[in-house]
Motif scaffolding. Structure first.
Motif, PDB file in Angstrom:
ATOM      1  N   LYS A 144       0.828  -1.206   0.000  1.00 18.16           N
ATOM      2  CA  LYS A 144       0.000   0.000   0.000  1.00 18.16           C
ATOM      3  C   LYS A 144       0.864   1.258   0.000  1.00 18.16           C
ATOM      4  O   LYS A 144       1.914   1.316   0.636  1.00 18.16           O
ATOM      5  CB  LYS A 144      -0.934  -0.003   1.215  1.00 18.16           C
ATOM      6  CG  LYS A 144      -2.098  -0.971   1.083  1.00 18.16           C
ATOM      7  CD  LYS A 144      -3.033  -0.848   2.267  1.00 18.16           C
ATOM      8  CE  LYS A 144      -4.248  -1.744   2.068  1.00 18.16           C
ATOM      9  NZ  LYS A 144      -5.094  -1.253   0.965  1.00 18.16           N
ATOM     10  N   ALA A 145       0.387   2.274  -0.702  1.00 22.56           N
ATOM     11  CA  ALA A 145       1.037   3.580  -0.730  1.00 22.56           C
ATOM     12  C   ALA A 145      -0.047   4.635  -0.852  1.00 22.56           C
ATOM     13  O   ALA A 145      -1.120   4.368  -1.383  1.00 22.56           O
ATOM     14  CB  ALA A 145       2.007   3.668  -1.905  1.00 22.56           C
ATOM     15  N   VAL A 146       0.246   5.823  -0.353  1.00 21.06           N
ATOM     16  CA  VAL A 146      -0.733   6.909  -0.441  1.00 21.06           C
ATOM     17  C   VAL A 146      -0.810   7.374  -1.887  1.00 21.06           C
ATOM     18  O   VAL A 146       0.123   7.991  -2.403  1.00 21.06           O
ATOM     19  CB  VAL A 146      -0.352   8.077   0.495  1.00 21.06           C
ATOM     20  CG1 VAL A 146      -1.368   9.210   0.350  1.00 21.06           C
ATOM     21  CG2 VAL A 146      -0.272   7.621   1.940  1.00 21.06           C
ATOM     22  N   ASN A 147      -1.905   7.062  -2.546  1.00 17.52           N
ATOM     23  CA  ASN A 147      -2.120   7.475  -3.937  1.00 17.52           C
ATOM     24  C   ASN A 147      -2.958   8.738  -4.052  1.00 17.52           C
ATOM     25  O   ASN A 147      -2.853   9.459  -5.046  1.00 17.52           O
ATOM     26  CB  ASN A 147      -2.802   6.359  -4.724  1.00 17.52           C
ATOM     27  CG  ASN A 147      -1.923   5.143  -4.924  1.00 17.52           C
ATOM     28  OD1 ASN A 147      -2.368   4.016  -4.766  1.00 17.52           O
ATOM     29  ND2 ASN A 147      -0.661   5.349  -5.268  1.00 17.52           N
ATOM     30  N   ALA A 148      -3.823   8.982  -3.065  1.00 19.35           N
ATOM     31  CA  ALA A 148      -4.712  10.146  -3.135  1.00 19.35           C
ATOM     32  C   ALA A 148      -4.669  10.913  -1.822  1.00 19.35           C
ATOM     33  O   ALA A 148      -4.702  10.317  -0.741  1.00 19.35           O
ATOM     34  CB  ALA A 148      -6.145   9.711  -3.445  1.00 19.35           C
ATOM     35  N   LEU A 149      -4.600  12.233  -1.943  1.00 19.99           N
ATOM     36  CA  LEU A 149      -4.599  13.117  -0.776  1.00 19.99           C
ATOM     37  C   LEU A 149      -5.671  14.173  -0.970  1.00 19.99           C
ATOM     38  O   LEU A 149      -5.717  14.844  -2.007  1.00 19.99           O
ATOM     39  CB  LEU A 149      -3.233  13.795  -0.609  1.00 19.99           C
ATOM     40  CG  LEU A 149      -3.155  14.955   0.389  1.00 19.99           C
ATOM     41  CD1 LEU A 149      -3.432  14.467   1.820  1.00 19.99           C
ATOM     42  CD2 LEU A 149      -1.794  15.651   0.319  1.00 19.99           C
ATOM     43  N   VAL A 150      -6.549  14.323   0.025  1.00 17.65           N
ATOM     44  CA  VAL A 150      -7.582  15.353   0.019  1.00 17.65           C
ATOM     45  C   VAL A 150      -7.302  16.306   1.170  1.00 17.65           C
ATOM     46  O   VAL A 150      -7.327  15.904   2.336  1.00 17.65           O
ATOM     47  CB  VAL A 150      -8.996  14.757   0.175  1.00 17.65           C
ATOM     48  CG1 VAL A 150     -10.048  15.864   0.070  1.00 17.65           C
ATOM     49  CG2 VAL A 150      -9.257  13.678  -0.871  1.00 17.65           C
TER      50      VAL A 150
ATOM     51  N   ASP B 198       4.249   9.143   3.803  1.00 17.36           N
ATOM     52  CA  ASP B 198       5.074   9.253   2.605  1.00 17.36           C
ATOM     53  C   ASP B 198       4.174   9.582   1.420  1.00 17.36           C
ATOM     54  O   ASP B 198       3.279   8.808   1.077  1.00 17.36           O
ATOM     55  CB  ASP B 198       5.808   7.928   2.371  1.00 17.36           C
ATOM     56  CG  ASP B 198       6.697   7.972   1.127  1.00 17.36           C
ATOM     57  OD1 ASP B 198       6.850   9.063   0.535  1.00 17.36           O
ATOM     58  OD2 ASP B 198       7.214   6.908   0.741  1.00 17.36           O
ATOM     59  N   LEU B 199       4.407  10.730   0.795  1.00 17.28           N
ATOM     60  CA  LEU B 199       3.576  11.177  -0.318  1.00 17.28           C
ATOM     61  C   LEU B 199       4.271  11.009  -1.673  1.00 17.28           C
ATOM     62  O   LEU B 199       3.791  11.526  -2.680  1.00 17.28           O
ATOM     63  CB  LEU B 199       3.189  12.653  -0.118  1.00 17.28           C
ATOM     64  CG  LEU B 199       2.430  12.988   1.175  1.00 17.28           C
ATOM     65  CD1 LEU B 199       2.170  14.490   1.253  1.00 17.28           C
ATOM     66  CD2 LEU B 199       1.125  12.211   1.259  1.00 17.28           C
TER      67      LEU B 199
END
Length: 415
Positions: free
Chosen positions: A75-81, A147-148
């Motif tokens: 898993k990785a951060v794919n979307a940030l709101v 981690d972005l």
């Protein structure tokens, strides 16, 4: 038009069917195709028109398709709101979790006023979507708990509100940690030149879409204005709610002290009332909101910290006990009712000292707003307003600018 025409994955279509989502709202019909095509987007629409689904549904589809989501997938951060307030963060995160219920995507909600430890643990396990307030996200970036670097989608939700609250510094620092190759979306009830000037640097040839004119009040909200003296506002509020047998009434004030005082007095009038504002703990705010939603509370008194974070589909009545210092906040306040095409009523109580604030709203809406006199609550016209003719418009604005900046700094520390 149906959601199946967007060619979403079958899993997502099954979720929408389960949620009884049949036809997209106008903003969804305009935004979803552009997002699926990979375009950057600037979109404006009134609150309650389905903005969260407009950006989250295509994002869920795209990152699911991109990752293929297998059991062995890391898993990785794919979307940030990014959102301005804790309440809005929780609202968007909850909606996102609902849309992800049949997928393997995980959502994290990061906001201030809550213990950072559990948030760190959730991030360590791996999440796909992060919904966050700027201040708390920056805390996690500094601590190295988020981690972005794999980010593919960035959303500014209510960007004008974030700028109004003074988050531009935090946003600039966050932007240093996101990849250049990404899709960037801006969704808001209002989009003005200040927003475009500050945020457009992070969008590439964005498509501009909207379903109504910027800075307009919800079309189906009946707006009523009553001229009344400050000391009789509480009495008029209690009279109006009692006479009409209203339930679930949201009342807005400018200050935390007045919110607490008004809630206390309305309880004495026999109306079950709670106040929420920045000084309340997150637990207390959540409890009050839940009691308001399920009908245990008849009245909820809130400062503007809650103006964009509340999502109560059945809310029919909003009362402005005090007009806001920032005219745009009036639009967001009354936008809590009349959601998703439903009718609503917004009542604003205007004292002699607030006439200049009413003029600011008139300029914003390009509409003449004339307060009525309610029999028995007529204002005393013999008294002099505090802001008399000796105070020029310029001096008033300079003084209130300082006051507004002070309030913004306090709100920034709370989120």
């Amino acid at each position: 038009m149906t959601f199946s025409e967007f060619k979403f994955s079958q899993t997502l279509l099954n979720t929408l069917e389960k949620l009884n989502y049949k036809e997209p709202t106008p903003i969804q019909a305009l935004a979803i195709p552009e997002i699926l095509n990979g375009e950057d987007v600037i979109a404006h629409a009134q609150t309650g028109t389905g903005k969260t689904a407009a950006f989250m549904l295509p994002i869920i589809h795209l990152i699911t398709q991109l990752n293929g989501k297998t059991d062995s997938h890391k898993k990785a951060v794919n979307a940030l709101v990014l959102v301005p307030t804790r309440e809005l963060a929780q609202q968007v995160a909850k909606a996102s979790e609902t849309y992800c219920q049949q997928s393997r995507l995980d959502v994290a909600c990061l906001f201030g006023g809550a213990n950072i430890g559990p948030q760190e643990k959730q991030l360590a396990k791996g999440v796909d979507i992060v919904v966050a307030t700027p201040g708390r996200l920056l805390d996690h970036i500094i601590k190295g708990s988020v981690d972005l670097s794999d980010l593919t989608h960035l959303v500014f939700d209510e960007a004008d509100r974030m700028l109004d609250m003074g988050f531009i510094g935090e946003i600039k620092r966050i932007m240093r940690h996101v990849p250049q190759n990404r899709q960037t979306l801006l969704f808001s009830a209002t989009v003005d030149e200040t927003v475009l000037k500050n945020v457009s640097q992070w969008l590439k040839d964005p498509k501009r879409i909207g379903v109504d004119a910027p800075n307009t009040a919800a079309a189906k909200v009946e707006q009523l204005f009553y001229a009344v003296d400050d000391e009789r506002k509480r009495e008029l509020i209690a009279y109006t709610i009692g006479k009409n047998n209203w339930h679930q009434v949201l009342v807005f004030t400018r200050t935390k002290n007045y919110a607490d005082e008004l809630a206390k007095e309305l309880n004495k009038d026999g109306l079950t009332t709670q106040a929420i504002h920045g000084d309340k703990s997150q637990g207390a705010r959540n409890k009050a909101l839940e009691q308001f939603r399920n009908g245990e509370l008849r009245v909820l008194v809130a400062t503007d910290v809650a103006a964009r974070g509340l999502d109560i589909p059945t809310l029919d009545y909003v009362i402005n006990a005090e007009l806001p210092y920032v005219a745009e906040d009036y639009v967001h306040r009354i936008g809590r009712t009349g959601r998703a095409g439903k009718a609503g009523t917004a009542i604003s109580l205007v004292s002699l000292d607030e006439n200049w604030l009413l003029e600011e709203i008139e300029v914003l809406l390009d509409e003449r707003l004339t307060p009525q006199w309610l029999p028995g609550f007529e204002p005393d016209l013999t008294r002099e307003p505090k802001d008399n003719r000796k105070n020029t418009a310029k001096s008033r604005k300079q003084r209130d600018k300082k006051r507004i900046l002070g309030q913004r700094n306090k709100r920034r520390r709370k989120n």
